[in-house]
Design a protein around this motif. Structure first.
Motif, PDB file in Angstrom:
ATOM      1  N   GLY A 216       0.814  -1.208   0.000  1.00 36.66           N
ATOM      2  CA  GLY A 216       0.000   0.000   0.000  1.00 36.66           C
ATOM      3  C   GLY A 216       0.846   1.255   0.000  1.00 36.66           C
ATOM      4  O   GLY A 216       2.060   1.211   0.211  1.00 36.66           O
ATOM      5  N   SER A 217       0.205   2.380  -0.237  1.00 32.52           N
ATOM      6  CA  SER A 217       0.914   3.657  -0.298  1.00 32.52           C
ATOM      7  C   SER A 217       0.567   4.539   0.890  1.00 32.52           C
ATOM      8  O   SER A 217      -0.610   4.666   1.259  1.00 32.52           O
ATOM      9  N   LEU A 218       1.577   5.134   1.470  1.00 26.46           N
ATOM     10  CA  LEU A 218       1.331   6.197   2.438  1.00 26.46           C
ATOM     11  C   LEU A 218       0.532   7.307   1.762  1.00 26.46           C
ATOM     12  O   LEU A 218       0.751   7.608   0.584  1.00 26.46           O
ATOM     13  N   GLY A 219      -0.408   7.882   2.489  1.00 35.23           N
ATOM     14  CA  GLY A 219      -1.198   8.978   1.941  1.00 35.23           C
ATOM     15  C   GLY A 219      -2.454   8.551   1.214  1.00 35.23           C
ATOM     16  O   GLY A 219      -3.279   9.401   0.866  1.00 35.23           O
ATOM     17  N   ARG A 220      -2.630   7.237   0.989  1.00 34.63           N
ATOM     18  CA  ARG A 220      -3.828   6.811   0.251  1.00 34.63           C
ATOM     19  C   ARG A 220      -5.099   7.050   1.058  1.00 34.63           C
ATOM     20  O   ARG A 220      -6.121   7.480   0.516  1.00 34.63           O
ATOM     21  N   LYS A 221      -5.031   6.775   2.365  1.00 35.71           N
ATOM     22  CA  LYS A 221      -6.210   6.956   3.202  1.00 35.71           C
ATOM     23  C   LYS A 221      -6.656   8.418   3.230  1.00 35.71           C
ATOM     24  O   LYS A 221      -7.846   8.729   3.220  1.00 35.71           O
ATOM     25  N   GLU A 222      -5.713   9.313   3.230  1.00 37.33           N
ATOM     26  CA  GLU A 222      -6.008  10.740   3.306  1.00 37.33           C
ATOM     27  C   GLU A 222      -6.316  11.377   1.961  1.00 37.33           C
ATOM     28  O   GLU A 222      -6.823  12.509   1.891  1.00 37.33           O
ATOM     29  N   ALA A 223      -6.018  10.673   0.872  1.00 35.34           N
ATOM     30  CA  ALA A 223      -5.898  11.302  -0.443  1.00 35.34           C
ATOM     31  C   ALA A 223      -7.158  12.005  -0.930  1.00 35.34           C
ATOM     32  O   ALA A 223      -7.093  13.148  -1.410  1.00 35.34           O
ATOM     33  N   THR A 224      -8.322  11.356  -0.840  1.00 34.85           N
ATOM     34  CA  THR A 224      -9.525  11.983  -1.398  1.00 34.85           C
ATOM     35  C   THR A 224      -9.904  13.229  -0.615  1.00 34.85           C
ATOM     36  O   THR A 224     -10.231  14.274  -1.205  1.00 34.85           O
ATOM     37  N   GLY A 225      -9.878  13.136   0.715  1.00 33.15           N
ATOM     38  CA  GLY A 225     -10.214  14.292   1.545  1.00 33.15           C
ATOM     39  C   GLY A 225      -9.216  15.418   1.409  1.00 33.15           C
ATOM     40  O   GLY A 225      -9.593  16.592   1.246  1.00 33.15           O
ATOM     41  N   TYR A 226      -7.925  15.091   1.472  1.00 31.69           N
ATOM     42  CA  TYR A 226      -6.898  16.112   1.297  1.00 31.69           C
ATOM     43  C   TYR A 226      -7.006  16.738  -0.098  1.00 31.69           C
ATOM     44  O   TYR A 226      -6.935  17.966  -0.258  1.00 31.69           O
ATOM     45  N   GLY A 227      -7.144  15.880  -1.117  1.00 32.49           N
ATOM     46  CA  GLY A 227      -7.216  16.388  -2.484  1.00 32.49           C
ATOM     47  C   GLY A 227      -8.392  17.323  -2.686  1.00 32.49           C
ATOM     48  O   GLY A 227      -8.282  18.339  -3.381  1.00 32.49           O
ATOM     49  N   LEU A 228      -9.534  16.997  -2.084  1.00 40.09           N
ATOM     50  CA  LEU A 228     -10.706  17.867  -2.157  1.00 40.09           C
ATOM     51  C   LEU A 228     -10.378  19.256  -1.617  1.00 40.09           C
ATOM     52  O   LEU A 228     -10.696  20.279  -2.246  1.00 40.09           O
ATOM     53  N   VAL A 229      -9.746  19.297  -0.477  1.00 40.29           N
ATOM     54  CA  VAL A 229      -9.428  20.590   0.142  1.00 40.29           C
ATOM     55  C   VAL A 229      -8.375  21.335  -0.671  1.00 40.29           C
ATOM     56  O   VAL A 229      -8.451  22.567  -0.833  1.00 40.29           O
ATOM     57  N   TYR A 230      -7.395  20.632  -1.219  1.00 37.54           N
ATOM     58  CA  TYR A 230      -6.398  21.297  -2.068  1.00 37.54           C
ATOM     59  C   TYR A 230      -7.086  21.948  -3.284  1.00 37.54           C
ATOM     60  O   TYR A 230      -6.741  23.071  -3.669  1.00 37.54           O
ATOM     61  N   ASN A 374     -26.494  31.502  -8.709  1.00 41.15           N
ATOM     62  CA  ASN A 374     -26.161  32.448  -7.639  1.00 41.15           C
ATOM     63  C   ASN A 374     -24.663  32.702  -7.520  1.00 41.15           C
ATOM     64  O   ASN A 374     -24.204  33.263  -6.513  1.00 41.15           O
ATOM     65  N   ASP A 375     -23.914  32.292  -8.549  1.00 42.21           N
ATOM     66  CA  ASP A 375     -22.462  32.531  -8.597  1.00 42.21           C
ATOM     67  C   ASP A 375     -21.737  31.976  -7.367  1.00 42.21           C
ATOM     68  O   ASP A 375     -20.761  32.564  -6.887  1.00 42.21           O
ATOM     69  N   ILE A 376     -22.208  30.829  -6.869  1.00 41.11           N
ATOM     70  CA  ILE A 376     -21.504  30.140  -5.791  1.00 41.11           C
ATOM     71  C   ILE A 376     -20.345  29.370  -6.407  1.00 41.11           C
ATOM     72  O   ILE A 376     -20.506  28.699  -7.432  1.00 41.11           O
ATOM     73  N   LEU A 377     -19.174  29.440  -5.811  1.00 38.91           N
ATOM     74  CA  LEU A 377     -18.050  28.648  -6.291  1.00 38.91           C
ATOM     75  C   LEU A 377     -18.406  27.174  -6.140  1.00 38.91           C
ATOM     76  O   LEU A 377     -18.722  26.709  -5.043  1.00 38.91           O
ATOM     77  N   PHE A 378     -18.336  26.433  -7.230  1.00 41.93           N
ATOM     78  CA  PHE A 378     -18.787  25.038  -7.202  1.00 41.93           C
ATOM     79  C   PHE A 378     -17.729  24.134  -7.813  1.00 41.93           C
ATOM     80  O   PHE A 378     -17.364  24.292  -8.981  1.00 41.93           O
ATOM     81  N   ALA A 379     -17.232  23.184  -7.006  1.00 39.53           N
ATOM     82  CA  ALA A 379     -16.210  22.236  -7.442  1.00 39.53           C
ATOM     83  C   ALA A 379     -16.859  20.877  -7.661  1.00 39.53           C
ATOM     84  O   ALA A 379     -17.202  20.194  -6.690  1.00 39.53           O
ATOM     85  N   PRO A 380     -17.068  20.453  -8.919  1.00 40.22           N
ATOM     86  CA  PRO A 380     -17.733  19.171  -9.185  1.00 40.22           C
ATOM     87  C   PRO A 380     -16.866  17.991  -8.781  1.00 40.22           C
ATOM     88  O   PRO A 380     -15.634  18.038  -8.862  1.00 40.22           O
ATOM     89  N   GLY A 381     -17.541  16.902  -8.387  1.00 39.99           N
ATOM     90  CA  GLY A 381     -16.842  15.761  -7.824  1.00 39.99           C
ATOM     91  C   GLY A 381     -15.788  15.151  -8.725  1.00 39.99           C
ATOM     92  O   GLY A 381     -14.720  14.768  -8.255  1.00 39.99           O
ATOM     93  N   LYS A 382     -16.068  15.055 -10.033  1.00 41.74           N
ATOM     94  CA  LYS A 382     -15.116  14.361 -10.889  1.00 41.74           C
ATOM     95  C   LYS A 382     -13.765  15.066 -10.918  1.00 41.74           C
ATOM     96  O   LYS A 382     -12.740  14.439 -11.207  1.00 41.74           O
ATOM     97  N   ALA A 383     -13.746  16.355 -10.606  1.00 42.16           N
ATOM     98  CA  ALA A 383     -12.485  17.086 -10.503  1.00 42.16           C
ATOM     99  C   ALA A 383     -12.005  17.159  -9.056  1.00 42.16           C
ATOM    100  O   ALA A 383     -10.856  16.839  -8.739  1.00 42.16           O
ATOM    101  N   ALA A 384     -12.905  17.544  -8.161  1.00 47.72           N
ATOM    102  CA  ALA A 384     -12.503  17.839  -6.787  1.00 47.72           C
ATOM    103  C   ALA A 384     -12.170  16.606  -5.968  1.00 47.72           C
ATOM    104  O   ALA A 384     -11.366  16.673  -5.036  1.00 47.72           O
ATOM    105  N   ASN A 385     -12.794  15.457  -6.273  1.00 47.42           N
ATOM    106  CA  ASN A 385     -12.498  14.274  -5.463  1.00 47.42           C
ATOM    107  C   ASN A 385     -11.588  13.284  -6.181  1.00 47.42           C
ATOM    108  O   ASN A 385     -11.527  12.103  -5.832  1.00 47.42           O
ATOM    109  N   ALA A 386     -10.845  13.761  -7.168  1.00 47.21           N
ATOM    110  CA  ALA A 386      -9.954  12.883  -7.930  1.00 47.21           C
ATOM    111  C   ALA A 386      -8.669  12.551  -7.190  1.00 47.21           C
ATOM    112  O   ALA A 386      -7.838  11.788  -7.699  1.00 47.21           O
TER     113      ALA A 386
END
Length: 460
Positions: A216-230, A374-386
């Protein structure tokens, strides 16, 4: 920002007619698959600017080709429970596209799993994986098995039966599954052990999300959540905003939600609410992440346990009410269609600045339109949770090289990938005339890479 209905009015009639014609065929060929229809409609409509500008994709009939899976596998999964009774579930693997590399996508164990859900997830995965820039195709799998309340022995027997069929269709250079809802390190471990037993070979690269002890890889468990925030941090920064001092809500309390909360807190945010499938907790002073981690990751209990240790917090039965809590940033990280039109209107009325999707398709089409109008900043899942699949691909690289990278190296690569996804999404939206619309931008950026490769490879 312009909604899809406004896009349809702006783009060429030829492109609109082509998209409508193919979508009608999809509905006829795939009746009663609501989730799949929803995912296809959202992506198809976003691609209208591409077909208006580049008719070659219509001439090659890329849309009808890409929406049809290369392979759909459905199979029986018999297993024996602790009482000795034989149970039967249904397993799935949809291998959607191998244009860019071996099939890649998670396995989901949940009672709601059916053909429609697996196809919607697999179709989205094509574009998500394309956005990463890594050599991976799109797939998804799962079973209508509920791991909740099952013993380790029951889960082992089920996963071994599941892998006894699945192993025939996967491999390090063919199809590389990972985890998803209901499939964590325990389930991946059981599946890997059974695969190794059946194949008589140690092929570390056949599954990702493995334990560190066996590839396994270090960082895999954190990856989706961290990547979303990045990703969301880049989106906020472009508008002069930041997580620093922001109030954040995350739905869910699994890996994605927990590590999105962790990274948001590290960047100075106050996270005030999260949930599980039974209800949500709210603490106006900020949640204690260590308590949540212990309850969910160690004790494997329900989120309601939180208030016993933090009595000043509130627990509310039911999940939808979480979006009535005022916040600056909303991060839906639980499941599909958890934010509907009503919830979106409440978020907007309460002053939300940004919404970042950590789950797959957590906002329905009406909710997305509300955010865009309403011009809300919107990050779609296919990009934000990659981020999750990105680090899965990095795990494949480590397995191929028989190496293990330190956490800092994986995290640095993850940040670079998420920043590149954001920038490519922004650039695509601007190039095709819809600046700021990351739904359109992400779909176009993901589509063009796959479509160009399909043309080069011929009609296959």
């Amino acid at each position: 920002m312009q909604t899809i209905e406004e896009v349809k009015k702006k783009e060429s009639k030829v492109a609109v007619d082509y998209v409508n014609e193919v979508f009608e065929k999809v509905k006829i060929r795939n009746p009663f698959e609501a989730e799949f229809h929803q995912a296809v409609e959202e992506i198809f409509d976003s691609l209208l600017p591409v077909f208006s500008k580049h008719p070659k994709y219509m001439n090659q009939n890329i849309l009808e080709r890409i929406v049809e899976p290369e392979r759909v596998i459905s199979f029986r999964v018999p297993w024996t429970d602790d009482k000795g009774k034989v149970q039967v579930n249904r397993g799935f693997r949809v291998q959607y596209s191998s244009t860019l590399g071996p099939y890649k996508g998670g396995i989901r164990f949940h009672p709601s799993v059916n053909t429609s859900i697996i196809k919607f997830l697999g179709f989205e995965q094509i574009f998500k994986n394309s956005l990463t820039g890594l050599p991976i195709g799109g797939a998804k799998g799962g079973a209508d098995f509920d791991p909740k309340g099952k013993s380790d022995g029951e889960i082992m027997r089920f996963t071994q039966s599941f892998m006894t069929e699945l192993y025939k269709h996967i491999g390090p250079d063919t199809d590389v599954p990972a985890g998803d809802i209901g499939v964590g390190a325990r389930e991946i471990g059981f599946m890997f052990g059974q695969y190794k037993r059946l194949r008589g070979a140690y092929e570390a690269g056949v599954l990702t999300g493995k334990g560190l002890e066996y590839g396994g890889s270090l960082g895999r468990k954190e990856a989706t959540g961290y990547g979303l925030v990045y990703f969301v941090e880049e989106m906020l920064r472009d508008k002069g905003l930041s997580f620093q001092g922001s109030t954040v809500i995350t739905s869910g309390s699994g890996n994605v939600s927990i590590y999105a909360m962790e990274k948001a807190m590290q960047l100075g945010a106050k996270v005030v609410a999260c949930s599980d499938s039974n209800g949500y907790i709210y603490d106006e002073n900020g949640l204690n992440l260590e308590t949540i981690k212990r309850i969910k990751e160690v004790e494997e209990k329900r989120i309601c346990e939180y208030v016993y240790e933090h009595p000043h917090a509130q627990y509310v039965e039911g999940c939808s009410g979480i979006w009535s809590i005022p916040c600056d940033v909303a991060l839906p990280c639980a499941t599909q269609n958890e934010i509907d039109e009503c919830s979106a209107k409440i978020l907007v009325a309460n002053g939300v600045n940004a919404v970042g999707e950590g789950a797959n398709m957590p906002s329905n089409l009406e909710a997305i339109d509300i955010f865009l109008e309403n011009d809300i900043l919107f990050a779609p899942g296919k990009a934000a949770n990659a981020g999750g699949v990105s680090v899965s691909a990095l795990e494949m690289s480590q397995n191929s090289a028989r190496l293990a990278w330190p956490f800092e190296e994986v995290d640095e690569k993850l940040q670079t990938i998420m920043k590149n996804i954001y920038r490519n999404t922004v650039n695509a939206a601007e190039e095709y005339g819809y600046p700021g619309n990351l739904v359109i931008g992400s779909n176009i950026a993901g589509f063009i890479r796959v479509a160009d490769a399909m043309i080069v490879q011929g009609v296959v």
